[in-house]
Design an enzyme around this catalytic site. Sequence first.
Site, PDB file in Angstrom:
ATOM      1  N   GLY A   1      25.717 -41.155 -49.986  1.00  0.00           N
ATOM      2  CA  GLY A   1      26.426 -42.167 -50.772  1.00  0.00           C
ATOM      3  C   GLY A   1      25.974 -43.570 -50.418  1.00  0.00           C
ATOM      4  O   GLY A   1      25.799 -44.429 -51.301  1.00  0.00           O
ATOM      5  N   SER A   2      25.775 -43.829 -49.128  1.00  0.00           N
ATOM      6  CA  SER A   2      25.296 -45.134 -48.690  1.00  0.00           C
ATOM      7  C   SER A   2      23.901 -45.401 -49.240  1.00  0.00           C
ATOM      8  O   SER A   2      23.579 -46.520 -49.658  1.00  0.00           O
ATOM      9  CB  SER A   2      25.270 -45.199 -47.160  1.00  0.00           C
TER      10      SER A   2
ATOM     11  N   LYS B   1      19.275 -40.142 -43.786  1.00  0.00           N
ATOM     12  CA  LYS B   1      19.114 -40.544 -42.386  1.00  0.00           C
ATOM     13  C   LYS B   1      19.648 -39.452 -41.481  1.00  0.00           C
ATOM     14  O   LYS B   1      20.487 -38.626 -41.864  1.00  0.00           O
ATOM     15  CB  LYS B   1      19.833 -41.864 -42.086  1.00  0.00           C
TER      16      LYS B   1
ATOM     17  N   ASP C   1      26.798 -47.748 -43.114  1.00  0.00           N
ATOM     18  CA  ASP C   1      25.477 -47.121 -43.160  1.00  0.00           C
ATOM     19  C   ASP C   1      24.576 -47.707 -44.239  1.00  0.00           C
ATOM     20  O   ASP C   1      23.382 -47.400 -44.277  1.00  0.00           O
ATOM     21  CB  ASP C   1      25.608 -45.616 -43.411  1.00  0.00           C
TER      22      ASP C   1
ATOM     23  N   ALA D   1      24.257 -39.853 -45.056  1.00  0.00           N
ATOM     24  CA  ALA D   1      24.356 -41.162 -45.721  1.00  0.00           C
ATOM     25  C   ALA D   1      23.889 -41.131 -47.167  1.00  0.00           C
ATOM     26  O   ALA D   1      23.349 -42.120 -47.669  1.00  0.00           O
ATOM     27  CB  ALA D   1      23.600 -42.236 -44.934  1.00  0.00           C
TER      28      ALA D   1
ATOM     29  N   PRO E   1      21.884 -34.102 -49.243  1.00  0.00           N
ATOM     30  CA  PRO E   1      23.146 -33.345 -49.246  1.00  0.00           C
ATOM     31  C   PRO E   1      24.365 -34.247 -49.420  1.00  0.00           C
ATOM     32  O   PRO E   1      24.437 -35.337 -48.835  1.00  0.00           O
ATOM     33  CB  PRO E   1      23.139 -32.668 -47.868  1.00  0.00           C
ATOM     34  N   VAL E   2      25.310 -33.807 -50.236  1.00  0.00           N
ATOM     35  CA  VAL E   2      26.520 -34.584 -50.526  1.00  0.00           C
ATOM     36  C   VAL E   2      27.547 -34.366 -49.428  1.00  0.00           C
ATOM     37  O   VAL E   2      27.784 -33.224 -49.010  1.00  0.00           O
ATOM     38  CB  VAL E   2      27.099 -34.180 -51.903  1.00  0.00           C
ATOM     39  N   ALA E   3      28.160 -35.455 -48.952  1.00  0.00           N
ATOM     40  CA  ALA E   3      29.189 -35.389 -47.904  1.00  0.00           C
ATOM     41  C   ALA E   3      28.693 -34.606 -46.699  1.00  0.00           C
ATOM     42  O   ALA E   3      29.426 -33.835 -46.095  1.00  0.00           O
ATOM     43  CB  ALA E   3      30.491 -34.776 -48.445  1.00  0.00           C
ATOM     44  N   GLY E   4      27.412 -34.829 -46.355  1.00  0.00           N
ATOM     45  CA  GLY E   4      26.796 -34.041 -45.305  1.00  0.00           C
ATOM     46  C   GLY E   4      26.466 -34.794 -44.039  1.00  0.00           C
ATOM     47  O   GLY E   4      25.769 -34.266 -43.174  1.00  0.00           O
ATOM     48  N   GLY E   5      26.900 -36.046 -43.905  1.00  0.00           N
ATOM     49  CA  GLY E   5      26.588 -36.802 -42.710  1.00  0.00           C
ATOM     50  C   GLY E   5      25.176 -37.361 -42.705  1.00  0.00           C
ATOM     51  O   GLY E   5      24.661 -37.738 -41.654  1.00  0.00           O
TER      52      GLY E   5
END
Length: 299
Positions: free
Chosen positions: A103-104, A10, A137, A101, A95-99
């Site tokens: 992981g969400s 997102k 998210d 979402a 992208p990981v830990a990229g804003g």
Amino acid sequence: MSVTVRVPAKVNVRLAVGAARPDGFHDLANVFLAVGLYDEVTVAPADTLRVTCSGPDAAQVPLDATNLAARAATALAERHGVSPDVHIHIAKDIPVAGGMAGGSADGAAALVACDALWSTGASRDELLAVCAELGSDVPFSLIGGAALGVGRGERLTPVEVGGTFHWVFAVADGGLSTPAVYGEFDRLTSGTRVPEPVAPPALLAALRKGDTAALADALGNDLQAAALSLRPSLGDTLAAGTAAGALAALVSGSGPTTAFLAADAEAAREIAEALSASGTCRSTRVAVSPALGATVLEP
């Protein structure tokens, strides 16, 4: 038997953030837009719950019980009295830990996949309720498209989108902690009056009409100043994308991925090439929006 679910990333085309609440969260007016970068999550019966991951930056993804996909499987299993003994494999492309979402998205995908694997018959409302318990998210990752999220962002109202929007995403080295960015937002706004968060009518109208130029004028992210304070180098990335012809540029969510709205597919390609050559980011991705939410893939 296994079930695979594809789920999108997102971008927050408008992230309005209110003052910190007594519970530590912030009221939001968060306009989500799903974009065509996807993770695929596969669940299969196993002797115990375990998580594996492949793809870019897979080593950064936690594989223990804190992983949102594992938490989603456990939450649904507890509701329906089944054992959460599944192997969850996450094929990362968000992208990981990229804003964005990622992981969400994996949590929503695992929830949909386990629901199908176990034939729980959970309603959409039940799945959304579990998503909301998992994180702010996660509900949007389930539904995709576009939506306005209020409260912590988990209470969603679908937003109509009347066209296709072209994006370039610049992936930064390393991640940014979402709690740290909110903490920096609180520090930067300390002693000031933080307005109640609202979604600008002009932005919602731009999405509805599919008007790229109007959307560019209405984009905004109240967390951007905090992300830039913690990672000043993002300013160079934003400047490089703007110089390359982006109609608008902003930090995606809590960052550190930056998002650039392009006039069309050709402009997006040129912006991505310029950003790659600028040395201000690790990699670039081109995608279109809107995109479908968590979707079961046919075998």
